[in-house]
Design a protein around this motif. Structure first.
Motif, PDB file in Angstrom:
ATOM      1  N   LYS A 107      -2.684  -6.926  -5.525  1.00  0.00           N
ATOM      2  CA  LYS A 107      -2.493  -8.001  -4.550  1.00  0.00           C
ATOM      3  C   LYS A 107      -1.079  -8.006  -3.968  1.00  0.00           C
ATOM      4  O   LYS A 107      -0.799  -8.755  -3.033  1.00  0.00           O
ATOM      5  N   ALA A 108      -0.179  -7.200  -4.519  1.00  0.00           N
ATOM      6  CA  ALA A 108       1.210  -7.177  -4.042  1.00  0.00           C
ATOM      7  C   ALA A 108       1.314  -6.246  -2.830  1.00  0.00           C
ATOM      8  O   ALA A 108       0.922  -5.078  -2.896  1.00  0.00           O
ATOM      9  N   TRP A 109       1.868  -6.775  -1.743  1.00  0.00           N
ATOM     10  CA  TRP A 109       1.959  -6.009  -0.511  1.00  0.00           C
ATOM     11  C   TRP A 109       3.276  -5.243  -0.431  1.00  0.00           C
ATOM     12  O   TRP A 109       4.303  -5.664  -0.969  1.00  0.00           O
ATOM     13  N   LEU A 110       3.224  -4.107   0.247  1.00  0.00           N
ATOM     14  CA  LEU A 110       4.431  -3.366   0.582  1.00  0.00           C
ATOM     15  C   LEU A 110       4.758  -3.607   2.058  1.00  0.00           C
ATOM     16  O   LEU A 110       5.628  -4.409   2.396  1.00  0.00           O
ATOM     17  N   TYR A 111       4.031  -2.961   2.957  1.00  0.00           N
ATOM     18  CA  TYR A 111       4.283  -3.163   4.382  1.00  0.00           C
ATOM     19  C   TYR A 111       3.566  -4.388   4.946  1.00  0.00           C
ATOM     20  O   TYR A 111       3.857  -4.813   6.057  1.00  0.00           O
ATOM     21  N   GLY A 112       2.647  -4.970   4.209  1.00  0.00           N
ATOM     22  CA  GLY A 112       1.958  -6.161   4.655  1.00  0.00           C
ATOM     23  C   GLY A 112       0.746  -5.840   5.503  1.00  0.00           C
ATOM     24  O   GLY A 112       0.670  -4.787   6.146  1.00  0.00           O
ATOM     25  N   PRO A 113      -0.244  -6.749   5.542  1.00  0.00           N
ATOM     26  CA  PRO A 113      -1.481  -6.470   6.285  1.00  0.00           C
ATOM     27  C   PRO A 113      -1.259  -6.298   7.777  1.00  0.00           C
ATOM     28  O   PRO A 113      -1.948  -5.508   8.420  1.00  0.00           O
ATOM     29  N   ARG A 114      -0.310  -7.043   8.360  1.00  0.00           N
ATOM     30  CA  ARG A 114      -0.067  -6.929   9.801  1.00  0.00           C
ATOM     31  C   ARG A 114       0.459  -5.543  10.172  1.00  0.00           C
ATOM     32  O   ARG A 114      -0.006  -4.922  11.134  1.00  0.00           O
ATOM     33  N   GLN A 115       1.442  -5.072   9.410  1.00  0.00           N
ATOM     34  CA  GLN A 115       1.982  -3.748   9.715  1.00  0.00           C
ATOM     35  C   GLN A 115       0.974  -2.659   9.411  1.00  0.00           C
ATOM     36  O   GLN A 115       0.933  -1.635  10.099  1.00  0.00           O
ATOM     37  N   LEU A 116       0.175  -2.868   8.376  1.00  0.00           N
ATOM     38  CA  LEU A 116      -0.847  -1.873   8.052  1.00  0.00           C
ATOM     39  C   LEU A 116      -1.846  -1.746   9.200  1.00  0.00           C
ATOM     40  O   LEU A 116      -2.266  -0.639   9.557  1.00  0.00           O
ATOM     41  N   GLU A 117      -2.218  -2.871   9.799  1.00  0.00           N
ATOM     42  CA  GLU A 117      -3.099  -2.839  10.964  1.00  0.00           C
ATOM     43  C   GLU A 117      -2.440  -2.068  12.112  1.00  0.00           C
ATOM     44  O   GLU A 117      -3.092  -1.272  12.798  1.00  0.00           O
ATOM     45  N   PHE A 118      -1.143  -2.308  12.312  1.00  0.00           N
ATOM     46  CA  PHE A 118      -0.419  -1.581  13.358  1.00  0.00           C
ATOM     47  C   PHE A 118      -0.410  -0.082  13.067  1.00  0.00           C
ATOM     48  O   PHE A 118      -0.659   0.744  13.958  1.00  0.00           O
ATOM     49  N   ILE A 119      -0.136   0.292  11.832  1.00  0.00           N
ATOM     50  CA  ILE A 119      -0.067   1.711  11.475  1.00  0.00           C
ATOM     51  C   ILE A 119      -1.416   2.385  11.735  1.00  0.00           C
ATOM     52  O   ILE A 119      -1.481   3.504  12.274  1.00  0.00           O
ATOM     53  N   GLN A 120      -2.471   1.728  11.366  1.00  0.00           N
ATOM     54  CA  GLN A 120      -3.796   2.304  11.587  1.00  0.00           C
ATOM     55  C   GLN A 120      -4.093   2.462  13.072  1.00  0.00           C
ATOM     56  O   GLN A 120      -4.656   3.474  13.509  1.00  0.00           O
ATOM     57  N   ASP A 121      -3.709   1.472  13.866  1.00  0.00           N
ATOM     58  CA  ASP A 121      -3.899   1.560  15.315  1.00  0.00           C
ATOM     59  C   ASP A 121      -3.063   2.699  15.891  1.00  0.00           C
ATOM     60  O   ASP A 121      -3.526   3.467  16.743  1.00  0.00           O
TER      61      ASP A 121
END
Length: 773
Positions: free
Chosen positions: A560-574
């Motif tokens: 459950k501990a984030w590194l880059y966070g869900p928002r940045q992860l979404e950006f990276i995937q995009d």
């Protein structure tokens, strides 16, 4: 005209523009007269002087005011230095102690012969030197030159105690038929005079910077000024004037060009309310200049931000920034700062990218890096964080108080780096991103912007032998200040992917840049990261983020501990899936996704795992690497030790390559020496180089270490540059061949000349070339 000639001409133009200050300044070849009497009230004391520290000095009613008592306060003249040749010199100042400060034991006067005993000695490096000869007046009525003292006339003492202005004058008196000089300090009030004369000093020892000082114990006072300087004058044959040494009023610029949008930041000093509040952007058309935009200066960050759409990036464009000084009587003086916005190098191959990170102050102005980087003429500059450290330039940091003073405290520190390379950021696009020390918080687990109160921070209570509240996650500096810092460093980057602030209204800047046919993802790897004490995990290490045994290191993973966070992860995937899918893709991040250090601080400072690294949290690290799908390359810094590593998720070498560049001016050293520790290598070394091959890092992450630039065992050094070289300071270069889809990594040692072909100019294992899919 080719680019090199254009850049050369722009640099000449910039020097000529900076020299305008000398042309309009009322001093001639062998004279200096201060111009404070014409300046409006403000913190910034002008282009021709450097204040230590900036926030403790101000212009008030046309006089230079020292605002708060503190040991070591001084200003130094940038325009004028004292030569090492025997000759004459005379300097004078009007000094007034306020009645409120007279009872406090302190002194003020001239600081002379400011230099450092090192090959780095120069007018800039001297600015942060504590050395010098002091010639001044104490509040108890004693005139002195270093240890030579004399009581002043009683009538002068009465004037001092009454808060009346008195004159100090210091003369260099050459001894007949010798190379020795004595200093004579004369204190004058009306018709009354007192003198003190120094012992003979070798004439050459009096060379260097010249300044003023204020020396009082630190205490709490109102910021109304404790003493005032006025009418500073310097003259004589030993006076050397260099108009190009001035700093400001436009301090530096940064820009990017992305998809035909040009963004530029003009960094100003801490101007006052009566100063001009706008900066203009002009471009050269033929022989004339056309102002294409004018922007207000942000009141928190002292920056003017330009955003020009439909930018023609198919050609070089000479530009200049314009700011107008309006003095106390309404006279106007124009100042300019010039540069080149380069054409988009889509047809250039290979593209050259320079990486810079981690600058302490002891090698300022870093000639061993920037003089050599100019020879490489990179197409893009990438500043990966820690542009300075909290102790850079001395005098501490500010955690609370007046916003203008807090930001000014920061601005002086970051200026040590940006002044050293501003000719390059004016003529080359740059990515700049803050890291933990840039926000006055060594080790940041941002926890989505959580607030750490100053009370919490100062308590630092209870976890084993030591604990910092920062391990709970969050930021201790005020959100308004953090936003100003980020604006100063990142406002010129392309617009954020998602500009929604995190907690406290702290802004974000993660985004992508498409330049030169290469797509860059610019990430924030501190802001969203979980804090070590936010997970349900306890261990017996010396502090929450330092783990000293393998069992604890494996047990600290929390899905459950984030590194880059869900928002940045979404950006990276995009970014990986959709943005410029055929382009080479480079991730720009503060640090690498593993824990590639075994020893910290001292040569024997073994640490099994460090949660400040991006090897933790493991699941967060793996989610990040999985999102990249093996299609990108990670360019980072932070670790103070240069490495090339191929990351692994489930199997060795099933993920991306990372390049951690050398620190620009290393303070806190680290080493990767697994062969001396419980870390077991699987298989052979790489080219039989020590400490390379397949390893699990302290958190169990798979990594193949292809090259490592360990510092040697520390030894005593004779110079500051030798100290930097011993700590493996340097910079990184990427040469990106877009046709072959290869990246050649270079790790240059501090002081290395890239035009030479010596085997030891780069670290062992470099250069190295890898291929992208």
């Amino acid at each position: 005209m080719n680019l090199f000639n254009k850049l050369f001409n722009v640099m000449l133009t910039t020097m000529m523009i900076q020299s305008i200050y000398g042309l309009f300044h009322p001093c001639q070849a062998k004279e200096f007269h201060s111009s404070w009497n014409s300046m409006p009230d403000r913190i910034w004391i002008g282009s021709d002087c450097w204040a230590n520290p900036w926030e403790r000095w101000s212009i008030i009613d046309g006089k230079l005011a020292c605002m708060e008592p503190s040991p070591g306060l001084n200003i130094q003249n940038l325009l004028c230095q004292v030569s090492d040749q025997a000759g004459t010199l005379e300097t004078s100042i009007i000094l007034r102690f306020t009645p409120e400060i007279v009872p406090v034991k302190g002194s003020a006067g001239f600081k002379l012969a400011i230099q450092i005993d090192d090959p780095l000695d120069g007018y800039q490096s001297r600015l942060i030197s504590n050395k010098g000869i002091f010639a001044g007046l104490k509040t108890d009525g004693t005139a002195y030159i270093d240890d030579k003292e004399s009581a002043i006339n009683p009538e002068i003492l009465k004037a001092v105690q009454s808060g009346l202005p008195i004159q100090l004058k210091c003369e260099f008196i050459n001894q007949t038929n010798t190379q020795m000089t004595t200093l004579k300090l004369t204190v004058t009030y009306g018709t009354h005079q007192s003198e003190v004369v120094s012992k003979p000093i070798p004439a050459a020892n009096l060379a260097g910077n010249i300044g003023l000082f204020c020396e009082f114990p630190r205490q709490s006072v109102n910021r109304d000024g404790l003493l005032f300087f006025d009418q500073w004058q310097i003259s004589g044959s030993r006076l050397s004037k260099s108009p190009d040494h001035v700093f400001g009023p436009i301090l530096w610029s940064n820009y990017t060009v992305n998809r035909n949008i040009m963004k530029m930041t003009a960094q100003m000093p801490p101007i006052g309310p009566d100063d001009s509040q706008t900066v203009g952007l002009q471009i050269k058309k033929g022989t004339t200049w056309d102002e294409i935009d004018r922007q207000f200066i942000d009141c928190d960050s002292y920056t003017a931000l330009f955003r020009i759409t439909d930018w023609n990036d198919s050609r070089d464009q000479v530009y200049r920034l314009h700011w107008q000084q309006i003095d106390r009587v309404g006279r106007k003086t124009d100042y300019y700062y010039a540069g080149v916005i380069r054409k988009n190098p889509v047809d250039k191959n290979p593209l050259i990218i320079a990486g810079l990170v981690c600058f302490t102050d002891y090698m300022f102005p870093y000639p061993g890096i920037f003089n050599n980087l100019r020879k490489q003429n990179p197409d893009l500059l990438v500043f990966l964080g820690d542009q300075f450290y909290e102790d850079s330039g001395g005098f501490g940091i500010m955690r609370e108080g007046d916003m203008d003073l807090m930001f000014t405290n920061y601005l002086r520190k970051v200026s040590l780096l940006m002044w050293a390379c501003r000719d390059q950021t004016a003529t080359c696009p740059s990515i700049v991103m803050p890291d933990d020390h840039d926000v006055y918080q060594g080790n940041v687990w941002g926890q989505n912007g959580r607030r750490i109160s100053l009370t919490e921070w100062n308590s630092r209570s209870g976890y084993g032998n030591s604990q910092t509240v920062g391990n709970l996650g969050g930021y201790v500096q005020p959100a308004r200040w953090l936003n100003a810092i980020q604006r100063s460093q990142t406002a010129h980057l392309p617009d954020p992917y998602d500009s929604t602030p995190v907690e406290q209204g702290i802004s974000v800047y993660y985004t992508d840049l498409f330049y030169g046919g290469i797509s860059f993802a610019i990430l924030e790897d501190r802001k969203f990261k979980a804090g070590p004490m936010t997970i349900d995990f306890k261990h017996n290490g010396p502090r929450p983020d330092h783990i000293d045994n393998p069992v604890d290191a494996q047990g600290c993973n929390d899905p459950k501990a984030w590194l880059y966070g869900p928002r940045q992860l979404e950006f990276i995937q995009d970014w990986i899936n959709h943005r410029e899918p055929e382009a080479m893709k480079i991730v720009v991040s503060q640090t690498i996704p593993c824990n590639a250090a075994t020893h910290h601080g001292g040569y024997n400072g073994y640490l099994f795992a460090d949660m400040d690294s991006n090897g933790w949290p493991q699941d967060g690290r793996n989610r990040f690497l999985a999102a990249l799908k093996g299609k990108a390359f990670v360019f980072a810094g932070d670790q103070h030790i240069t490495t090339i590593i191929q990351q692994g998720i489930k199997n060795w070498e099933d993920s991306v390559y990372s390049f951690c560049i050398p620190a620009g001016c290393t303070g806190y050293p680290r080493w990767w020496r697994p062969e001396e520790t419980p870390h077991q290598r699987e298989g052979d070394r790489i080219d039989n180089r020590p400490n390379t091959g397949r390893y699990h890092d302290g958190f169990g992450n798979l990594m193949t270490v292809l090259a490592v630039g360990n510092p040697p065992k520390p030894e005593k050094t004779q110079s500051l540059e030798e100290l930097g070289i011993q700590k493996t300071s340097g910079w990184g270069i990427l040469r990106c061949d877009k046709n072959k889809r290869t990246i050649t990594m270079e790790a240059w040692r501090y002081g290395s000349d890239p035009t030479q072909s010596k085997a030891d100019e780069q670290f062992e294992g470099w250069p190295m070339t890898i291929s992208l899919p």
